[in-house]
Every structure is written in structure tokens, then in C-alpha cells.
Design a protein around this motif. Structure first.
Motif, PDB file in Angstrom:
ATOM      1  N   LYS A   1       0.834  -1.207   0.000  1.00 35.08           N
ATOM      2  CA  LYS A   1       0.000   0.000   0.000  1.00 35.08           C
ATOM      3  C   LYS A   1       0.866   1.253   0.000  1.00 35.08           C
ATOM      4  CE  LYS A   1      -3.755   2.138   2.628  1.00 35.08           C
ATOM      5  NZ  LYS A   1      -4.753   2.295   1.569  1.00 35.08           N
ATOM      6  N   ARG A   2       1.866   1.220   0.856  1.00 36.75           N
ATOM      7  CA  ARG A   2       2.734   2.390   0.997  1.00 36.75           C
ATOM      8  C   ARG A   2       3.490   2.685  -0.308  1.00 36.75           C
ATOM      9  NH1 ARG A   2       5.875   0.540   5.045  1.00 36.75           N
ATOM     10  NH2 ARG A   2       7.556  -0.051   3.641  1.00 36.75           N
ATOM     11  N   GLU A   3       3.996   1.641  -0.906  1.00 36.17           N
ATOM     12  CA  GLU A   3       4.854   1.839  -2.084  1.00 36.17           C
ATOM     13  C   GLU A   3       4.062   2.113  -3.366  1.00 36.17           C
ATOM     14  OE1 GLU A   3       8.094   2.086  -2.081  1.00 36.17           O
ATOM     15  OE2 GLU A   3       8.235   1.698   0.069  1.00 36.17           O
ATOM     16  N   LEU A   4       2.846   1.557  -3.427  1.00 39.21           N
ATOM     17  CA  LEU A   4       2.111   1.637  -4.705  1.00 39.21           C
ATOM     18  C   LEU A   4       1.007   2.682  -4.731  1.00 39.21           C
ATOM     19  CD1 LEU A   4       1.774  -2.143  -5.596  1.00 39.21           C
ATOM     20  CD2 LEU A   4       3.386  -0.494  -6.519  1.00 39.21           C
ATOM     21  N   GLU A   5       0.646   3.230  -3.577  1.00 39.08           N
ATOM     22  CA  GLU A   5      -0.526   4.100  -3.547  1.00 39.08           C
ATOM     23  C   GLU A   5      -0.343   5.353  -4.404  1.00 39.08           C
ATOM     24  OE1 GLU A   5      -2.079   4.991   0.317  1.00 39.08           O
ATOM     25  OE2 GLU A   5      -4.061   4.483  -0.454  1.00 39.08           O
ATOM     26  N   GLY A   6       0.814   5.955  -4.316  1.00 40.10           N
ATOM     27  CA  GLY A   6       1.015   7.177  -5.095  1.00 40.10           C
ATOM     28  C   GLY A   6       1.770   6.956  -6.398  1.00 40.10           C
ATOM     29  N   HIS A   7       1.913   5.706  -6.753  1.00 34.73           N
ATOM     30  CA  HIS A   7       2.729   5.373  -7.931  1.00 34.73           C
ATOM     31  C   HIS A   7       2.022   5.786  -9.222  1.00 34.73           C
ATOM     32  CE1 HIS A   7       4.447   2.557 -11.001  1.00 34.73           C
ATOM     33  NE2 HIS A   7       5.549   3.081 -10.478  1.00 34.73           N
ATOM     34  N   LYS A   8       2.827   6.292 -10.159  1.00 30.58           N
ATOM     35  CA  LYS A   8       2.262   6.722 -11.438  1.00 30.58           C
ATOM     36  C   LYS A   8       3.012   6.068 -12.577  1.00 30.58           C
ATOM     37  CE  LYS A   8       0.557  11.224  -9.952  1.00 30.58           C
ATOM     38  NZ  LYS A   8       0.635  12.671 -10.154  1.00 30.58           N
ATOM     39  N   SER A   9       2.269   5.772 -13.636  1.00 38.08           N
ATOM     40  CA  SER A   9       2.884   5.254 -14.861  1.00 38.08           C
ATOM     41  C   SER A   9       2.458   6.159 -16.002  1.00 38.08           C
ATOM     42  CB  SER A   9       2.412   3.832 -15.136  1.00 38.08           C
ATOM     43  OG  SER A   9       2.632   3.016 -14.023  1.00 38.08           O
ATOM     44  N   SER A  10       3.219   6.163 -17.039  1.00 39.19           N
ATOM     45  CA  SER A  10       2.827   7.023 -18.167  1.00 39.19           C
ATOM     46  C   SER A  10       2.159   6.180 -19.264  1.00 39.19           C
ATOM     47  CB  SER A  10       4.044   7.748 -18.731  1.00 39.19           C
ATOM     48  OG  SER A  10       5.076   6.816 -18.966  1.00 39.19           O
ATOM     49  N   PRO A  11       0.918   6.491 -19.562  1.00 41.00           N
ATOM     50  CA  PRO A  11       0.227   5.732 -20.603  1.00 41.00           C
ATOM     51  C   PRO A  11       0.697   6.131 -22.000  1.00 41.00           C
ATOM     52  CG  PRO A  11      -1.215   7.420 -19.718  1.00 41.00           C
ATOM     53  CD  PRO A  11       0.052   7.498 -18.952  1.00 41.00           C
ATOM     54  N   SER A  12       0.485   5.254 -22.951  1.00 42.72           N
ATOM     55  CA  SER A  12       0.874   5.559 -24.333  1.00 42.72           C
ATOM     56  C   SER A  12      -0.120   6.570 -24.935  1.00 42.72           C
ATOM     57  CB  SER A  12       0.877   4.273 -25.157  1.00 42.72           C
ATOM     58  OG  SER A  12      -0.411   3.728 -25.193  1.00 42.72           O
TER      59      SER A  12
ATOM     60  N   ALA B   1     -10.974  20.665 -21.310  1.00 42.26           N
ATOM     61  CA  ALA B   1     -11.133  20.280 -19.903  1.00 42.26           C
ATOM     62  C   ALA B   1     -11.008  18.764 -19.751  1.00 42.26           C
ATOM     63  CB  ALA B   1     -12.497  20.745 -19.392  1.00 42.26           C
ATOM     64  N   GLN B   2     -11.562  18.043 -20.692  1.00 44.42           N
ATOM     65  CA  GLN B   2     -11.452  16.581 -20.641  1.00 44.42           C
ATOM     66  C   GLN B   2      -9.985  16.162 -20.719  1.00 44.42           C
ATOM     67  OE1 GLN B   2     -13.991  15.174 -23.789  1.00 44.42           O
ATOM     68  NE2 GLN B   2     -15.823  15.246 -22.499  1.00 44.42           N
ATOM     69  N   ARG B   3      -9.263  16.828 -21.589  1.00 45.76           N
ATOM     70  CA  ARG B   3      -7.832  16.522 -21.730  1.00 45.76           C
ATOM     71  C   ARG B   3      -7.094  16.837 -20.429  1.00 45.76           C
ATOM     72  NH1 ARG B   3      -4.030  15.013 -25.940  1.00 45.76           N
ATOM     73  NH2 ARG B   3      -2.243  14.543 -24.624  1.00 45.76           N
ATOM     74  N   GLU B   4      -7.461  17.968 -19.817  1.00 45.71           N
ATOM     75  CA  GLU B   4      -6.820  18.382 -18.564  1.00 45.71           C
ATOM     76  C   GLU B   4      -7.075  17.358 -17.463  1.00 45.71           C
ATOM     77  OE1 GLU B   4      -7.793  22.418 -17.504  1.00 45.71           O
ATOM     78  OE2 GLU B   4      -7.002  22.141 -15.476  1.00 45.71           O
ATOM     79  N   LEU B   5      -8.329  16.901 -17.386  1.00 47.86           N
ATOM     80  CA  LEU B   5      -8.682  15.906 -16.371  1.00 47.86           C
ATOM     81  C   LEU B   5      -7.917  14.610 -16.626  1.00 47.86           C
ATOM     82  CD1 LEU B   5     -12.187  15.378 -14.906  1.00 47.86           C
ATOM     83  CD2 LEU B   5     -10.886  13.379 -15.527  1.00 47.86           C
ATOM     84  N   TYR B   6      -7.832  14.244 -17.891  1.00 48.87           N
ATOM     85  CA  TYR B   6      -7.111  13.016 -18.260  1.00 48.87           C
ATOM     86  C   TYR B   6      -5.647  13.117 -17.851  1.00 48.87           C
ATOM     87  CZ  TYR B   6      -4.849   9.540 -21.228  1.00 48.87           C
ATOM     88  OH  TYR B   6      -4.084   8.497 -21.686  1.00 48.87           O
ATOM     89  N   GLU B   7      -5.041  14.255 -18.200  1.00 48.02           N
ATOM     90  CA  GLU B   7      -3.620  14.442 -17.879  1.00 48.02           C
ATOM     91  C   GLU B   7      -3.374  14.399 -16.376  1.00 48.02           C
ATOM     92  OE1 GLU B   7      -1.189  14.533 -19.879  1.00 48.02           O
ATOM     93  OE2 GLU B   7      -2.155  14.838 -21.832  1.00 48.02           O
ATOM     94  N   ARG B   8      -4.362  14.906 -15.626  1.00 49.59           N
ATOM     95  CA  ARG B   8      -4.197  14.994 -14.193  1.00 49.59           C
ATOM     96  C   ARG B   8      -4.205  13.606 -13.531  1.00 49.59           C
ATOM     97  NH1 ARG B   8      -7.717  19.244 -10.670  1.00 49.59           N
ATOM     98  NH2 ARG B   8      -6.788  20.685 -12.169  1.00 49.59           N
ATOM     99  N   TYR B   9      -5.044  12.715 -14.042  1.00 49.22           N
ATOM    100  CA  TYR B   9      -5.243  11.435 -13.350  1.00 49.22           C
ATOM    101  C   TYR B   9      -4.757  10.204 -14.108  1.00 49.22           C
ATOM    102  CZ  TYR B   9      -8.134  14.111 -10.159  1.00 49.22           C
ATOM    103  OH  TYR B   9      -8.558  15.016  -9.244  1.00 49.22           O
ATOM    104  N   ALA B  10      -4.394  10.344 -15.373  1.00 48.26           N
ATOM    105  CA  ALA B  10      -4.080   9.158 -16.181  1.00 48.26           C
ATOM    106  C   ALA B  10      -2.925   8.340 -15.597  1.00 48.26           C
ATOM    107  CB  ALA B  10      -3.764   9.574 -17.612  1.00 48.26           C
ATOM    108  N   GLY B  11      -1.868   9.008 -15.147  1.00 47.48           N
ATOM    109  CA  GLY B  11      -0.698   8.295 -14.633  1.00 47.48           C
ATOM    110  C   GLY B  11      -1.038   7.451 -13.416  1.00 47.48           C
ATOM    111  N   GLU B  12      -1.712   8.068 -12.463  1.00 46.06           N
ATOM    112  CA  GLU B  12      -2.078   7.358 -11.236  1.00 46.06           C
ATOM    113  C   GLU B  12      -3.048   6.214 -11.539  1.00 46.06           C
ATOM    114  OE1 GLU B  12      -3.575  10.016  -8.277  1.00 46.06           O
ATOM    115  OE2 GLU B  12      -4.270   8.362  -7.015  1.00 46.06           O
ATOM    116  N   MET B  13      -3.991   6.490 -12.442  1.00 49.76           N
ATOM    117  CA  MET B  13      -5.004   5.477 -12.745  1.00 49.76           C
ATOM    118  C   MET B  13      -4.417   4.312 -13.538  1.00 49.76           C
ATOM    119  SD  MET B  13      -7.466   6.430 -11.118  1.00 49.76           S
ATOM    120  CE  MET B  13      -7.228   7.838 -10.063  1.00 49.76           C
TER     121      MET B  13
END
Lengths: 264, 187
Positions: A12-23, B25-37
């Protein structure tokens, strides 16, 4: 708060704030779908309007079908039973208490209290002719036309080949009391009666009458159904109804015009 | 005379613009959360491709349902819930998660077994290597904070099955961590 397992807390600690970059393809797909949903909006509105139009046409269909029936209605006569008309009741006095039967049968109730108007309409003569037990009746005075004209708004006149059951709005029918005492039931000069047609198929078994959906709910369900059909690209359909005797009351001014045209 | 203070673009304004269908705005929201999601999606799926598919479908749903967001909670939490649901739908669509149901006592782990810090990418890979059922229950319980009862309702399984899957997931992760630690120390 539950005690966290060390493995759980670590992940939980290590992965909660983790981010990946989508294509970049992910956003392209999302944007394309969002644009697609916008372009579909207009046809949906158009289809909704079509459903509304269809509903209006259906209502008109019923309306036109009932115009013929309404145009053949006889003009109101004295004593004719109408939906909200105030009429003169005939109260029977039966002195023979021994012959009193249980008043839970609708036919019996009809014989005990039966509006004169109903007799006049069905041409069955006076109350005596119907039942030999019935004695001379006490008749309440009919109101003067000037009085009645202020309060009576006849909406509709219905003719039925079946016997009709008369209910009273103002007084509850005293089913437990013996009506043979001969006491007048009404002190007022006017009573309001409501006439209901009871088809033979209306019977039910159980403690409570089955609830029927209100017209608004039916229309809403029909509109939703048609909307779903439209979205699926299926053909729209007319509403199904088992009530073939549906009648829509005409507005008063239309009724008067029909009466006028008939007298001419 | 009062001074005009310009407030930064808040989540509320962003949501309102998205509700009006504003593409920026949709793009902004996407950029804000896409990495975490995407990280969330990767925890539930076995591959990056699957995670991206879930992510795109999840964001499509976010923009379609944005009218339903009342601003009662954080926008990020709302988006995350949609993503988790979408990931669960994806798993259900892919295959039956729970083939093996087995009662098992929870294994006990010592605190000393766990090292202080690990690379998040490595941890993600460990989760990805778990069987689908283990992975799903572990994610829901350990990271999202759902109870076994809630997991049972979400996944249509019994509470005991959920507990069993979690226990097995922990055991496998423990083994992986120990292996990783050995390799880490060697290197």
C-alpha cells in the motif's frame, strides 16, 4: 481500524502514489469515443421527438374514435345518469325486518337505494315494479334549475347495457345497519352520485384489489420502451391495450358544439 | 476599494467544464489522473496492454458519467472507483477468476521479513505475476481497503473464499519478496 498485515502495508505504501505514463493511443481512443458520443446526441433528440409525436398521434387516434360515439349521445334528459350529475335519489322503506337479508350483495344494495334517474333511463317503471317488498318511497325534492345550474357541470353521459352500481361519495352505505327502519338516509336535498360500470371480468380473488398502474406510469413505461427501441434501431410500435372501450371526455365547449350541430 | 483575486482553476470548475463537453477540460482531467489510474489498472491486470485498455474504457465512462458527479468526495477518488470497477469488469470478461476454492489458515509472517523500501515497479511486477483471483482480492483488500464482505459482494464470492485468496496471495508475495531480497543483496 484493522491492523494491517506487513505485506499489505508495504504494498500500500509503495504503490498508492505510484504513477505510470500511458501511451498516446489511450488518449486518442478516449477522445474519439467522447467525440462520437457528442455526434450521437442530435439523433437521440430527434428520436425522442419522434416518440413524443407518436404518443400525440396515438392520443389523437383514440380521440377521433370517440368523437363518433360522443356525437351520437342523446341530449341530457331529466333523470339521466351522468358522471358528476347531482340527481334525486329514491330511498326505499322496507318495514319487514324479518326479510332483511345481508346487504353485502351489490344487487341487493341497488334495490335498496336506487336513483330514480336510473329507473327512468332503463325504462323499467317505478320502484314498486322492481320488488314487491318495497313500499311507497320517500322522495326528496329535486332542486330548482336555477340552483342546480350554478353547481352542476355535466361532463359526460355514459350508456351501458349492463346493470350499473351506484356509489355515494358523501355518505358511506351503512351495510351493517338495517335499512328497514325506514329512516331517511339523507337530510340534504342534493346528493352526488358516481356511476361505475363494473365489467364481469373485473372480479379478483384476494383481500385487496390488484393495483393498476396509473396512466402517467403507463405512458412513461411506453415512452421508455419506444426510446430503447429507437436506440436499438428497431421499429416503433403502437401501445398495446386491452381496454378497447377507452373513452376520452371531450371538453365542454366541444360537447356543446356537437349538441348544437345535432339540433340543427 | 476591493482587490480582484483570481482563484486557480479548481476541480469544481474543471468538472463543470467537462460536464459542458469541453474537450480541453477533458484533456486536462485526463492528464491529471491518467498516470495514477494507469498504475491502479496495472495492479489488476496481467499486462500493460490490458491495463491501458481498462484505462481508456474507464476514462470514456468517466466522461459519460461526469454529470453524476456531485462533488461530494474528491474527484480523484471518484475516478479511481470507476477505474477499479472497470478493471473488475475486464477481469470478469476475460475469464472466470475463482476456479480453486480452498480453506486455508492464514500464514503468519514476521515483521522482520519485510524490508523497508522496494522499487515500486518491482512490486507491481510481483502483483502482476499472481493468479488473477489472488491479485484481485489482494488489491481490493490490502490497497483499496475493502472488507472481505464488500469483496464478496463485488466479486460474487463468499467471505471465506476472499480470505483464502488473500492468504494465498500474501504467501506468494512473501516468497517473491524473499527471492527479490536475496537477488537485491547479491547485487
Amino acid at each position: 481500524m484493522k491492523d494491517q498485515h506487513p505485506i499489505d502495508s508495504l504494498f500500500k505504501r509503495e504503490l498508492e502514489g505510484h504513477k505510470s505514463s500511458p501511451s498516446p493511443q489511450v488518449w486518442e481512443k478516449v477522445a474519439a469515443a467522447s467525440q462520437g458520443s457528442k455526434t450521437r446526441f442530435a439523433p437521440v433528440l430527434l428520436r425522442a421527438a419522434t416518440v413524443t409525436l407518436l404518443l400525440s398521434l396515438t392520443a389523437m387516434l383514440y380521440f377521433n374514435r370517440n368523437v363518433e360515439e360522443l356525437s351520437t349521445i342523446k341530449p341530457l334528459e331529466t333523470g339521466a345518469v351522468s358522471g358528476t350529475e347531482q340527481i334525486e335519489p329514491v330511498v326505499s322503506k322496507s318495514g319487514e325486518a324479518g326479510e332483511a337479508e345481508e346487504a353485502n350483495e351489490a344487487g341487493e344494495a341497488e334495490q335498496q337505494i336506487q336513483p330514480k334517474a336510473n329507473n327512468a333511463r332503463t325504462n323499467q317503471g317505478d320502484a314498486k315494479a322492481q320488488s314487491p317488498r318495497q313500499k311507497p318511497v320517500k322522495q326528496l325534492r329535486k332542486p330548482s334549475p336555477s340552483k342546480a345550474s350554478n353547481s352542476l357541470i355535466p361532463l359526460m353521459q355514459v350508456e351501458s347495457p349492463r346493470p350499473i352500481l351506484v356509489y355515494q361519495d358523501l355518505l358511506t352505505l351503512p351495510m351493517d345497519e338495517q335499512l328497514e327502519k325506514g329512516e331517511p338516509l339523507y337530510d340534504t336535498e342534493l346528493i352526488r352520485v358516481r356511476v361505475k360500470n363494473l365489467p364481469e371480468t373485473r372480479g379478483y380473488y384476494g383481500e385487496e384489489a390488484p393495483k393498476k398502474a396509473a396512466l402517467g406510469e403507463k405512458l412513461w413505461a411506453y415512452a421508455n420502451d419506444q426510446f430503447d427501441r429507437a436506440l436499438k434501431g428497431e421499429r416503433l410500435s403502437l401501445p398495446e391495450t386491452d381496454n378497447t372501450e377507452l373513452a376520452i371526455p371531450l371538453p365542454d365547449f366541444v360537447s356543446r358544439r356537437l349538441e348544437k350541430s345535432k339540433t340543427k | 476599494m476591493g482587490t480582484l483575486i483570481t482563484l486557480p482553476s479548481s476541480e469544481k470548475k474543471l468538472v463543470k467544464r467537462c460536464q459542458r463537453g469541453n474537450a480541453e477540460a477533458q484533456r486536462e482531467l485526463y492528464e491529471r489522473y491518467a498516470g495514477e489510474m494507469l498504475s491502479v489498472c496495472r495492479r489488476y491486470t496481467a499486462s500493460q496492454e490490458d491495463a491501458e485498455e481498462v484505462l481508456s474504457n474507464g476514462f470514456i465512462k468517466v466522461f459519460r458519467k461526469i454529470d453524476q458527479y456531485r462533488g461530494e468526495g474528491a474527484l480523484g477518488a471518484w475516478v479511481r472507483r470507476i477505474m477499479v470497477r472497470e478493471a473488475l469488469n475486464f477481469i470478469r470478461y476475460q475469464k472466470n477468476m475463482f476456479v480453486e476454492v480452498e480453506e486455508e489458515r492464514q500464514a503468519e509472517f514476521g515483521q522482520s521479513n519485510v524490508q523497508e523500501h522496494y522499487d515500486a515497479e518491482h512490486l507491481l511486477r510481483m502483483i502482476n505475476e499472481l493468479p488473477t483471483g489472488y491479485r484481485t482480492v489482494f488489491n481490493l483488500y490490502a490497497i483499496e481497503g475493502y472488507t472481505h464482505k464488500e469483496i464478496g459482494e463485488l466479486l460474487q464470492i463468499s467471505e471465506n473464499t476472499s480470505k483464502s485468496q488473500l492468504s494465498k496471495a500474501r504467501r506468494q508475495l512473501q516468497e517473491k519478496l524473499e527471492t527479490y531480497e536475496v537477488l537485491y543483496k547479491k547485487n
